[in-house]
Motif scaffolding. Structure first.
Motif, PDB file in Angstrom:
ATOM      1  N   SER A 209      -3.221  16.149 -10.834  1.00 41.29           N
ATOM      2  CA  SER A 209      -4.643  16.104 -11.073  1.00 41.29           C
ATOM      3  C   SER A 209      -5.118  14.829 -12.031  1.00 41.29           C
ATOM      4  O   SER A 209      -6.272  14.290 -11.852  1.00 41.29           O
ATOM      5  N   CYS A 210      -4.266  14.478 -12.968  1.00 44.47           N
ATOM      6  CA  CYS A 210      -4.356  13.369 -13.641  1.00 44.47           C
ATOM      7  C   CYS A 210      -4.470  11.895 -12.629  1.00 44.47           C
ATOM      8  O   CYS A 210      -5.339  11.264 -12.949  1.00 44.47           O
TER       9      CYS A 210
ATOM     10  N   CYS B  32      -0.995   5.139 -12.945  1.00 43.07           N
ATOM     11  CA  CYS B  32      -0.556   4.988 -11.654  1.00 43.07           C
ATOM     12  C   CYS B  32      -1.856   5.102 -10.827  1.00 43.07           C
ATOM     13  O   CYS B  32      -1.816   4.670  -9.756  1.00 43.07           O
ATOM     14  N   GLY B  33      -2.485   5.927 -11.003  1.00 46.98           N
ATOM     15  CA  GLY B  33      -3.783   6.274 -10.419  1.00 46.98           C
ATOM     16  C   GLY B  33      -4.702   5.210 -10.126  1.00 46.98           C
ATOM     17  O   GLY B  33      -5.350   4.737  -9.177  1.00 46.98           O
TER      18      GLY B  33
ATOM     19  N   ALA C 110      -8.115   9.936 -12.280  1.00 46.14           N
ATOM     20  CA  ALA C 110      -8.028   8.327 -12.422  1.00 46.14           C
ATOM     21  C   ALA C 110      -8.450   7.529 -11.247  1.00 46.14           C
ATOM     22  O   ALA C 110      -9.419   6.663 -11.359  1.00 46.14           O
ATOM     23  N   GLU C 111      -8.053   7.961 -10.145  1.00 47.17           N
ATOM     24  CA  GLU C 111      -8.605   7.150  -8.787  1.00 47.17           C
ATOM     25  C   GLU C 111      -9.953   7.453  -8.473  1.00 47.17           C
ATOM     26  O   GLU C 111     -10.662   6.590  -7.945  1.00 47.17           O
TER      27      GLU C 111
ATOM     28  N   SER D 249       0.816  -1.100  -0.020  1.00 52.59           N
ATOM     29  CA  SER D 249      -0.055   0.098  -0.174  1.00 52.59           C
ATOM     30  C   SER D 249       0.828   1.196   0.028  1.00 52.59           C
ATOM     31  O   SER D 249       0.680   2.280  -0.574  1.00 52.59           O
ATOM     32  N   LEU D 250       1.828   1.195   0.796  1.00 47.84           N
ATOM     33  CA  LEU D 250       2.869   2.510   0.994  1.00 47.84           C
ATOM     34  C   LEU D 250       3.411   2.716  -0.513  1.00 47.84           C
ATOM     35  O   LEU D 250       3.513   3.953  -0.877  1.00 47.84           O
ATOM     36  N   PHE D 251       4.044   1.772  -0.944  1.00 46.38           N
ATOM     37  CA  PHE D 251       4.525   1.557  -2.384  1.00 46.38           C
ATOM     38  C   PHE D 251       3.736   2.242  -3.440  1.00 46.38           C
ATOM     39  O   PHE D 251       4.186   3.169  -4.153  1.00 46.38           O
ATOM     40  N   LEU D 252       2.579   1.815  -3.585  1.00 48.14           N
ATOM     41  CA  LEU D 252       1.664   2.383  -4.231  1.00 48.14           C
ATOM     42  C   LEU D 252       1.381   3.624  -4.303  1.00 48.14           C
ATOM     43  O   LEU D 252       0.876   4.452  -5.310  1.00 48.14           O
TER      44      LEU D 252
END
Length: 604
Positions: free
Chosen positions: A462-463, A385-386, A467-468, A339-342
Motif C-alpha cells: 500500500s505504501c 521505491c514507489g 507513492a506511485e 523497467s523490469l528491475f524497477l
C-alpha cells in the motif's frame, strides 16, 4: 484505399492568439491577429505546402484546421462540406509534429502495431508492413525506436498517422533538422503516399529546396498572417509573372517568392518598404483571386461525408495500451531491463538490505538501530521505491499521451487503467518478495505466521502503490520528473513525521493534527507494522524506572493513537486510500484543467 472524393476547405480564417512582447524580465502578453482572412483548398491525393518565415502564422493555421486552438478564431473549416470539429478531425485526419515522442524499448514495427486502429489481427499486421515499406522503413522494422536516426524517426511518426488511414494529414515542419537528401526523400514519400492512398496532405515549410517543387501540387505563401498567394504550383508562376514578379531562370521559385513575401528587417527603411509591398500583394491576391485556385469547391456537402468513419473501440484501445506496456517491460535491451528491475526487484533488494542493520537487533535497542527505526525505514523504502519506479517509467507514457489525446486516440482513463493493470501485478509480486525478505528479521513467534505476513505485505504494497499514485497525480501539473519526485517526497516526509509514530508520538501532536491523522495512509500502514513488531512482546524498561512498564496497548496508544487496534480495519483502510487515489487520478486526467496543461506541454 481512401476514396478520392474528399476536399478540405478553409474560408476567410482569422485567428487571434497571445504573443509575448518585451524581455524575459518585463514580458507582457498581448493579443495579436496572427491569421488575416486566409483561404485554402486541398483535394484528396494533393500536397499543399504552407510557406512562410518564422512568425508568419503557419503553425497557427494548422492548429485552426485541426481544432487545437483555444484562442478566438473566425471563419469556416469544412471537410466535404461538413464543419470541422475536434471529434471529426480525430476520426478522419492526422497531425504530425516535428517532435518524436516514442516509447523507448519498442521496435518500429511494434510502435505501429500498437497504434489504435479499427482493424486488428492479420489485416493490421499486413497494413503495418505495407506502411513500413511505403516509408522505406522495412529494413529497420525490428530496430528499437531509440536507435533510429532523426530521418527514420520522422518517417515513423508519419507512419503512426498513416496506419489510421486519414483522409487529410497535417504536418508541422516535417523537414526541420533533416539534411537535404533526407528532406527530399521525406517529401517524395509523402507525395507518393498521397497519390497512392488518396490522402490530402498539408505541410508547413520554412526553407523549401528547389528539388521538392515537383512534388507539391499547391502552395500557400503566408506573411504576417496574410496570404500572398494560395493555389496550384503551376498557376503560381503565371500569377506572379502577370503581376510583375517573374521568377528568374535557374532560380528556386519557392524560395524566390518566399523571399518576396518576407519582411526585410535589416533596416527601418527596408522594413517599411517590404511591409508595404507585402501588404499590397496580400490585398491584390485577395481582390483578384480569393478562392479561384482550380478544382471544384464542394461546400454543399456533396460526396461521401467523413462522418461515416469510426474510431476504435474503448476495449480495443485499452488492450493495445496494455500490450504495449507489457512489450516494453519484457523487451530485450536496456529499457526493458531497467523497467523490469524497477518494477520487480528494486523494492525487495532495498528491503533485503535492512539485514545489514537489523539482523541481530535487540528488544531494548534505541535510535536508528531499533525496532522503531526499522519500521521507519520500511515505510521510507516502500514509499521511495514507489516514487523511483513511477518517475522513471510513467513520464514517457504521459508525454506520448499528450500527443495521442490531441488526436483523440484515447483518454486519460484508458491510459491509467492500462498503466495500473500492468503496475499492480508487478507491485504485488515485488511486495511479496520484499515481505519474504523482511519477515525473518521481525519474526514474532507470538503472532501466527499468516497474520504477520499479511500485515507486512499490506503495509509494504500500500505504501508503494500510494507513492506511485501520488506521482501520477503530480504528473498532471508538473512536467519535470525531478520536480515531481521532490514534491511527492516532501509530502511523504510530512506523512511519516506526523503519522508513523516513529519520529514523533501521537500524544505529542496538536489536537487538530491528531484528527488530521485519521485520513493519512501512513498511520494505518505504520499501525500494522507496529502491531506485528510490538504486539504481545515485553517492553523492557530501564532498571531505574519507578513506574511499571507499559503494556503493548499503552505503547501503541502513545505511538499511533489507538488503544485497541482493529487490524482488519487497518488493512482495509490501508488498501482503500491508494485505490481511491487511483480513481481520483482518472477523474483528474479527464478534467479541462488537465487538458489545458497537456496542451501547454505539447506546445513547449
Amino acid at each position: 484505399m481512401i476514396p478520392n472524393d474528399f476536399v478540405l476547405e478553409a474560408h476567410n480564417i482569422y485567428h487571434t492568439a497571445e504573443v509575448v512582447s518585451g524581455d524575459c524580465f518585463s514580458g507582457n502578453k498581448n493579443s495579436a491577429l496572427v491569421l488575416k482572412g486566409v483561404n485554402l483548398v486541398v483535394h484528396s491525393g494533393e500536397v499543399l505546402a504552407v510557406l512562410g518565415s518564422k512568425g508568419s502564422g503557419k503553425k497557427a493555421l494548422l492548429d485552426v484546421i485541426s481544432r487545437r486552438t483555444n484562442e478566438s478564431s473566425r471563419g469556416q473549416v469544412l471537410l466535404n462540406g461538413a464543419p470541422m470539429t475536434k471529434s471529426l478531425f480525430g476520426r478522419c485526419c492526422g497531425y504530425v509534429t516535428h517532435e518524436n515522442d516514442f516509447i523507448p524499448g519498442l521496435t518500429a514495427f511494434q510502435t505501429l502495431q500498437y497504434t489504435p486502429t479499427v482493424s486488428n489481427g492479420f489485416i493490421k499486421q499486413s497494413k503495418v508492413r505495407q506502411v513500413l515499406a511505403d516509408l522505406t522503413l522495412s529494413q529497420v522494422a525490428n530496430k528499437k525506436v531509440e536507435n533510429l536516426n532523426i530521418s527514420e524517426k520522422r518517417r515513423l511518426a508519419i507512419g503512426i498517422q498513416l496506419i489510421r488511414d486519414p483522409v487529410m494529414l497535417l504536418l508541422d515542419e516535417p523537414t526541420q533538422g533533416l539534411d537535404p537528401l533526407s528532406a527530399y526523400l521525406l517529401i517524395s514519400i509523402l507525395s507518393n503516399s498521397a497519390k497512392k492512398v488518396g490522402c490530402g496532405i498539408i505541410l508547413s515549410l520554412e526553407k523549401p529546396r528547389s528539388d521538392v517543387f515537383p512534388f507539391l501540387d499547391r502552395a500557400l505563401f503566408l506573411c504576417l498572417g496574410g496570404a500572398v498567394y494560395s493555389g496550384g504550383t503551376r498557376a503560381m508562376l503565371e500569377y506572379f509573372h502577370g503581376i510583375g514578379f517573374p521568377c528568374p531562370q535557374l532560380e528556386n521559385p519557392l524560395m524566390y517568392y518566399l523571399c518576396l513575401s518576407t519582411v526585410d528587417r535589416r533596416s527601418r527603411d527596408r522594413f517599411l518598404e517590404s511591409s508595404q509591398q507585402i501588404e499590397a500583394l496580400v490585398q491584390r491576391f485577395s481582390r483578384e483571386s480569393p478562392m479561384n485556385d482550380g478544382g471544384p469547391v464542394m461546400s454543399n456537402g456533396f460526396g461521401k461525408l467523413p462522418l461515416l468513419y469510426s474510431k476504435p473501440g474503448v476495449f480495443n484501445v485499452w488492450g493495445l495500451l496494455f500490450l504495449k506496456m507489457l512489450a516494453v517491460n519484457f523487451s530485450c535491451g536496456s529499457t526493458g531491463l531497467k523497467s523490469l528491475f524497477l518494477r520487480l526487484f528494486a523494492l525487495p533488494l532495498a528491503i533485503g538490505s535492512m539485514w545489514i542493520f537489523y539482523s541481530n537487533i535487540a528488544d531494548d535497542s534505541k535510535g536508528f538501530y531499533s525496532r522503531n527505526g526499522m519500521i521507519l525505514n520500511v515505510l521510507g523504502i516502500s514509499y521511495g521505491c514507489g516514487i523511483l519506479s513511477t518517475i522513471s517509467i510513467f513520464p514517457q507514457w504521459r508525454k506520448r499521451f499528450y500527443h495521442d489525446s490531441a488526436d483523440g486516440l484515447y483518454s486519460g482513463v484508458s491510459l491509467l487503467l492500462a498503466f495500473n493493470a500492468v503496475s499492480i501485478p508487478f507491485s504485488v509480486i515485488s511486495a511479496v518478495l520484499a515481505t519474504c525478505a523482511l519477515y525473518p528479521i521481525i519474526l514474532n513467534p507470538l503472532i501466527p505466521i499468516h497474520i504477520s505476513v499479511a500485515y507486512l505485505f499490506v503495509s509494504i504494497w500500500s505504501c508503494y502503490f500510494l507513492a506511485e499514485q501520488l506521482c501520477v497525480l503530480f504528473c498532471v501539473f508538473v512536467k519535470s520528473r525531478t520536480n515531481v519526485a521532490v514534491a511527492v517526497s516532501y509530502i511523504i516526509c510530512i506523512f511519516v513525521a506526523l503519522s508513523s509514530g516513529t519520529v514523533r508520538s501521537f500524544k505529542g501532536l496538536h489536537p487538530y493534527l491528531q484528527e488530521y491523522n485519521k485520513i493519512i495512509h501512513t498511520k494505518y500502514a505504520s499501525g500494522l507494522l507496529h502491531s506485528t513488531v510490538f504486539l504481545s512482546k515485553n517492553m523492557n524498561c530501564e532498571e531505574s524506572a519507578t513506574v511499571s512498564c507499559p503494556v503493548p496497548a499503552d505503547y501503541l496508544t502513545n505511538r499511533i493513537g489507538n488503544a485497541d487496534i482493529e487490524e482488519t480495519n487497518f488493512i482495509i483502510i490501508a488498501i482503500v486510500i491508494p485505490v481511491a487515489l487511483s480513481i481520483f487520478n482518472m477523474i483528474m486526467y479527464t478534467l479541462p484543467i488537465a487538458n489545458k496543461v497537456f496542451r501547454k506541454h505539447v506546445d513547449k
